[in-house]
Motif scaffolding. Structure first.
Motif, PDB file in Angstrom:
ATOM      1  N   ALA A 185      -6.172 -14.309 -12.289  1.00 58.06           N
ATOM      2  CA  ALA A 185      -6.481 -12.880 -12.433  1.00 58.06           C
ATOM      3  C   ALA A 185      -6.529 -12.207 -11.059  1.00 58.06           C
ATOM      4  CB  ALA A 185      -7.803 -12.688 -13.174  1.00 58.06           C
ATOM      5  N   GLU A 186      -7.104 -12.869 -10.084  1.00 59.15           N
ATOM      6  CA  GLU A 186      -7.155 -12.321  -8.721  1.00 59.15           C
ATOM      7  C   GLU A 186      -5.756 -12.230  -8.126  1.00 59.15           C
ATOM      8  OE1 GLU A 186      -9.895 -14.813  -6.606  1.00 59.15           O
ATOM      9  OE2 GLU A 186     -11.637 -14.032  -7.700  1.00 59.15           O
ATOM     10  N   ARG A 192      -1.164  -8.791  -6.593  1.00 62.06           N
ATOM     11  CA  ARG A 192       0.239  -8.425  -6.800  1.00 62.06           C
ATOM     12  C   ARG A 192       0.362  -6.985  -7.294  1.00 62.06           C
ATOM     13  NH1 ARG A 192       4.935  -8.219  -4.944  1.00 62.06           N
ATOM     14  NH2 ARG A 192       6.592  -8.222  -6.466  1.00 62.06           N
ATOM     15  N   ARG A 193      -0.533  -6.576  -8.206  1.00 64.15           N
ATOM     16  CA  ARG A 193      -0.544  -5.186  -8.692  1.00 64.15           C
ATOM     17  C   ARG A 193      -0.784  -4.220  -7.533  1.00 64.15           C
ATOM     18  NH1 ARG A 193      -2.481  -6.871 -13.563  1.00 64.15           N
ATOM     19  NH2 ARG A 193      -4.594  -7.128 -12.818  1.00 64.15           N
ATOM     20  N   LEU A 194      -1.733  -4.562  -6.673  1.00 67.42           N
ATOM     21  CA  LEU A 194      -2.027  -3.705  -5.530  1.00 67.42           C
ATOM     22  C   LEU A 194      -0.848  -3.651  -4.558  1.00 67.42           C
ATOM     23  CD1 LEU A 194      -5.748  -4.706  -4.867  1.00 67.42           C
ATOM     24  CD2 LEU A 194      -4.899  -2.551  -5.829  1.00 67.42           C
ATOM     25  N   GLU A 195      -0.184  -4.786  -4.358  1.00 72.08           N
ATOM     26  CA  GLU A 195       0.991  -4.804  -3.489  1.00 72.08           C
ATOM     27  C   GLU A 195       2.093  -3.914  -4.054  1.00 72.08           C
ATOM     28  OE1 GLU A 195       1.889  -8.967  -3.420  1.00 72.08           O
ATOM     29  OE2 GLU A 195       0.599  -9.364  -1.680  1.00 72.08           O
TER      30      GLU A 195
END
Length: 184
Positions: free
Chosen positions: A36-37, A42-45
């Motif tokens: 999950a982290e 990856r979402r933030l990137e």
């Protein structure tokens, strides 16, 4: 005594099994949290990349809008005109337009739409034009102010080498001149 050992053994086995099951569940929970982290990172990137691309696109639109005004209105062009005053005003306006074409190509590279090899191939095409080469020579002083380790300076040196290769080529087949860099 035999009964006690057998009962104690069963409780010990049950406790060990429970301990193993608890450890297994804890390990699985840690893996889920780690995954999950990783997904969140990856979402933030990806969000950061999207923001960067949007910012680059906005900057390119702003550059074009400002440059268009300078091309259309010579009284505004003097604000950004760093070319030699001996160059006629009409030619300097053409240099502004040539700069817009080069900067467009540069922004395509920066946005990740073109890789370095594609940038090179497009540059090889636009620098077939003698006016583009004149612009490039006239803007040498502007490029000299760039931080030498920057992408813009590195690509500028690549274009310098390309123009040199084009000037020295003994073929009319400009599309085969030079050695495009390998894809990054």
């Amino acid at each position: 005594m035999v009964t006690r050992k057998s009962t104690a053994g069963r409780f010990g086995s049950a406790a060990a099994g429970l301990l193993l099951a608890t450890a297994s569940m804890t390990l699985a929970a840690r893996r889920r949290r780690a995954e999950a982290e990783r997904l969140q990172v990856r979402r933030l990137e990806l969000q950061e990349l999207a923001i960067r691309r949007a910012t680059l696109a906005h900057q390119q639109r702003m550059h074009w809008a400002l440059l268009s005004r300078a091309i259309d209105d010579p009284s505004l062009a003097v604000v950004i005109d760093t070319y030699d005053r001996a160059i006629p005003a009409e030619k300097r306006r053409q240099y502004f337009y040539a700069n817009a074409w080069y900067i467009n190509l540069y922004h395509l590279y920066r946005a990740g739409i073109l890789d370095q090899e594609e940038f090179y191939k497009h540059a090889r095409e636009i620098f077939q034009n003698p006016l583009m080469r004149e612009y490039w020579d006239a803007s040498r002083g502007q490029r000299a102010t760039l931080k030498q380790s920057s992408d813009e300076a590195r690509l500028g040196r690549m274009v310098d080498g390309l123009i040199n290769d084009l000037d020295e080529a003994d073929t009319d087949e400009w599309w085969v001149v030079g050695n495009p860099p390998v894809p990054e």
